[in-house]
Design a protein around this motif. Structure first.
Motif, PDB file in Angstrom:
ATOM      1  N   THR A  59     -11.483   7.215  -6.408  1.00  0.00           N
ATOM      2  CA  THR A  59     -10.519   7.164  -7.501  1.00  0.00           C
ATOM      3  C   THR A  59     -11.201   6.942  -8.842  1.00  0.00           C
ATOM      4  O   THR A  59     -10.863   7.576  -9.838  1.00  0.00           O
TER       5      THR A  59
ATOM      6  N   SER B   1       2.407   1.382  -3.641  1.00  0.00           N
ATOM      7  CA  SER B   1       1.481   1.492  -4.765  1.00  0.00           C
ATOM      8  C   SER B   1       0.468   2.616  -4.629  1.00  0.00           C
ATOM      9  O   SER B   1       0.146   3.275  -5.628  1.00  0.00           O
ATOM     10  N   ARG B   2      -0.053   2.851  -3.426  1.00  0.00           N
ATOM     11  CA  ARG B   2      -1.142   3.816  -3.257  1.00  0.00           C
ATOM     12  C   ARG B   2      -0.786   4.957  -2.314  1.00  0.00           C
ATOM     13  O   ARG B   2      -1.616   5.786  -2.000  1.00  0.00           O
TER      14      ARG B   2
ATOM     15  N   GLY C 270      -8.623   0.846  -8.090  1.00  0.00           N
ATOM     16  CA  GLY C 270      -7.710   1.986  -8.080  1.00  0.00           C
ATOM     17  C   GLY C 270      -6.333   1.687  -8.635  1.00  0.00           C
ATOM     18  O   GLY C 270      -5.580   2.614  -8.966  1.00  0.00           O
ATOM     19  N   GLU C 271      -5.974   0.410  -8.733  1.00  0.00           N
ATOM     20  CA  GLU C 271      -4.669   0.049  -9.287  1.00  0.00           C
ATOM     21  C   GLU C 271      -4.619   0.220 -10.807  1.00  0.00           C
ATOM     22  O   GLU C 271      -3.531   0.263 -11.380  1.00  0.00           O
TER      23      GLU C 271
ATOM     24  N   LEU D 230       0.824  -1.208   0.000  1.00  0.00           N
ATOM     25  CA  LEU D 230       0.000   0.000   0.000  1.00  0.00           C
ATOM     26  C   LEU D 230       0.858   1.259   0.000  1.00  0.00           C
ATOM     27  O   LEU D 230       0.509   2.259  -0.654  1.00  0.00           O
TER      28      LEU D 230
ATOM     29  N   TYR E  60      -9.885   2.289   4.754  1.00  0.00           N
ATOM     30  CA  TYR E  60      -9.535   1.953   3.374  1.00  0.00           C
ATOM     31  C   TYR E  60      -9.839   0.481   3.093  1.00  0.00           C
ATOM     32  O   TYR E  60      -9.371  -0.410   3.804  1.00  0.00           O
TER      33      TYR E  60
ATOM     34  N   ARG F 249      -1.202   9.696 -11.725  1.00  0.00           N
ATOM     35  CA  ARG F 249      -2.125   8.772 -11.080  1.00  0.00           C
ATOM     36  C   ARG F 249      -2.693   9.389  -9.805  1.00  0.00           C
ATOM     37  O   ARG F 249      -1.967  10.019  -9.025  1.00  0.00           O
TER      38      ARG F 249
ATOM     39  N   PRO G 280      -3.834   9.554  -6.138  1.00  0.00           N
ATOM     40  CA  PRO G 280      -3.524   8.810  -4.917  1.00  0.00           C
ATOM     41  C   PRO G 280      -4.812   8.396  -4.216  1.00  0.00           C
ATOM     42  O   PRO G 280      -5.905   8.876  -4.534  1.00  0.00           O
ATOM     43  N   ALA G 281      -4.679   7.500  -3.288  1.00  0.00           N
ATOM     44  CA  ALA G 281      -5.835   7.094  -2.493  1.00  0.00           C
ATOM     45  C   ALA G 281      -6.247   8.235  -1.574  1.00  0.00           C
ATOM     46  O   ALA G 281      -5.412   9.025  -1.111  1.00  0.00           O
TER      47      ALA G 281
ATOM     48  N   ASP H 128     -11.623   1.232  -2.770  1.00  0.00           N
ATOM     49  CA  ASP H 128     -10.679   1.442  -3.873  1.00  0.00           C
ATOM     50  C   ASP H 128     -10.660   0.202  -4.760  1.00  0.00           C
ATOM     51  O   ASP H 128      -9.628  -0.413  -4.994  1.00  0.00           O
TER      52      ASP H 128
ATOM     53  N   SER I 178      -4.461   8.337   1.674  1.00  0.00           N
ATOM     54  CA  SER I 178      -3.060   8.766   1.718  1.00  0.00           C
ATOM     55  C   SER I 178      -2.911  10.253   2.006  1.00  0.00           C
ATOM     56  O   SER I 178      -1.804  10.732   2.250  1.00  0.00           O
TER      57      SER I 178
END
Length: 481
Positions: A256, A171-172, A291-292, A168, A314, A299, A301-302, A288, A305
């Motif tokens: 997202t 990646s996010r 969201g990937e 996480l 989350y 991109r 973000p979450a 999410d 974040s």
């Protein structure tokens, strides 16, 4: 002679309406095989010609699918029309909340098996690295196998929770330690746990409209008062929601890539939502779900974040990033809540499968998840472009879907006067899944079609487009006229 000729069309209409009502109510179940016409006509007490007339009309409207050499079937994607009651088709003895939850799920009509294009939410499964997954499973030591075969921690195995926390952050952009991660059986169980532990009967919850019916059904099952909030170009219309429902204790959002419209929540709206949660002492659930899958250079973000996001829970799932059969997901919580959530999870299904947790932890730690996602992002972006192209060709240029830099489906809006459910039924009669946008609406008047592309190759996308191209052209003409 004249009287008889006048009564015949009336009888045909009555048979047609009787059959259509049975299909819409669920008495003739979606996907079920219909009796042979001679037998069916005898059962109904009408002539075979009368039944054939009614069946032909139902087939033209998408209620019935005729399969050469195999008879006729009720459309597998047929669900009750919006607002219709299906309680008469439900088991007797359910509580009022149980009836409400069951009716919501029935109207949602969640998929039970693989289907043809353009079904939404279906990832590319054939490209999953099964050989790598199997190899990692074989590499488990004897002691690890024995450990995974025991009763395990309901919160999830520490090795997987640690792998998820590190993933996480990379990646996010979410900073959390393993102690805040609870492993669950996909995002739906995460929502169920939130409803059980954070809501009392009668509590108000804000949900997106249109939005995901599985969330709505789960919250209704816990006695929550679900409040539909409309969307605009920036996401959830928070000012309207706060003015109308000032006592809401929870908001569930897909910031997202909003499901199903695809809208991305703006930074200003995100900050306003975090401020609302602080002021109201409320909580925000960030789902999410895909969201990937972002394809642009920039991109999003979450939400979790961002600074001051301490009241955001989350929810993530591996159903889209890997495959839905894995049945693994997670929720990031305040660390003090994890024991209570783990015990609540233990009351329903104890813990996730042990061997899958160990293998997934290694799959993440050795970089296989990252490599797989890179391949899928490239593939999905390519398939989205192919979808836009084949639909433009099949409609002779009438339908030009806009590209999106995220997600696994595209949303095609229609004016409210166009019946997207009829269009969906007609597409189903041609073997194509065209999900109506109105299926996901509560108070919203939005209409449209949803085109899933992630799980289908070019040949499948082109074949489906050719089947529904004339229907889409006709709908566009109706919208323009």
């Amino acid at each position: 002679m004249g009287a008889k000729s006048q009564r015949a069309p009336l009888r045909r209409q009555q048979v047609y309406e009787q059959l259509r009502q049975a299909m819409e109510s669920g008495h003739l179940a979606a996907g079920s095989r219909l009796p042979a016409t001679r037998e069916h006509a005898l059962t109904l007490g009408v002539s075979r010609n009368t039944l054939l007339w009614a069946m032909a009309r139902l087939q033209a409207e998408g209620y019935v699918q005729a399969r050469v050499g195999d008879g006729s079937y009720v459309s597998p994607n047929l669900g009750p029309p919006k607002g219709a009651s299906v309680l008469s088709a439900l088991p007797l003895g359910l509580s009022r909340r149980g009836q409400l939850m069951a009716e919501t799920v029935r109207q949602w009509n969640p998929p039970r098996q693989a289907a043809s294009a353009f079904r939404i939410g279906a990832p590319e499964v054939a490209s999953f690295p099964f050989a790598t997954w199997d190899r990692l499973g074989r590499q488990l030591s004897a002691s690890e196998r024995r450990a995974s075969a025991q009763y395990l921690d309901p919160a999830g195995e520490p090795v997987l929770r640690e792998a998820i926390a590190q993933w996480l952050w990379a990646s996010r952009g979410i900073r959390c330690d393993a102690g805040r991660v609870l492993v669950c059986s996909g995002s739906q169980q995460a929502i169920d746990l939130v409803g059980r532990l954070l809501l009392d009967v009668g509590d108000e919850v804000l949900v997106e409209d249109p939005g995901y019916p599985g969330i709505r059904a789960s919250l209704l099952g816990h006695g929550a008062q679900v409040r539909p909030v409309p969307l605009d170009a920036e996401g959830l219309c928070l000012d309207q929601a706060e003015a109308q429902w000032p006592n809401a204790r929870l908001a569930v959002v897909t910031p997202t890539h909003q499901f199903p419209t695809g809208v991305a929540m703006s930074l200003a709206r995100r900050q306003a939502l975090l401020d609302w949660a602080r002021r109201r002492q409320a909580w925000v659930v960030e789902d999410d779900y895909d969201g990937e899958f972002q394809y642009g250079a920039q991109r999003l973000p979450a939400l979790c974040s961002l600074p001051q996001a301490d009241r955001v829970l989350y929810v993530g799932t591996f159903s889209k990033t890997l495959h839905p059969g894995l049945r693994l997901g997670f929720i990031v919580l305040p660390s003090a809540w994890v024991p209570a959530f783990a015990m609540a999870r233990a009351l329903s299904d104890r813990h996730p499968p042990g061997d899958s947790q160990w293998v997934l932890a290694r799959f993440i730690a050795e970089g296989h998840l990252l490599r797989h996602l890179r391949r899928m992002r490239e593939l999905y972006q390519q398939r989205q472009q192919q979808l836009v192209q084949v639909l433009a060709e099949a409609t002779e240029g009438a339908l030009q879907l806009p590209f999106s830099d995220r997600g696994m489906h595209l949303c095609w809006p229609l004016p409210a006067q166009v019946d997207d459910r009829t269009l969906s039924h007609q597409a189903a009669a041609r073997g194509v899944v065209l999900t109506p946008l109105s299926r996901y609406a509560m108070a919203s008047p939005r209409r449209g079609g949803l085109f899933g592309y992630a799980g289908y190759d070019l040949a499948e996308l082109r074949a489906a487009a050719q089947q529904v191209g004339p229907l889409l052209r006709q709908a566009l003409r109706a919208a323009a006229g």
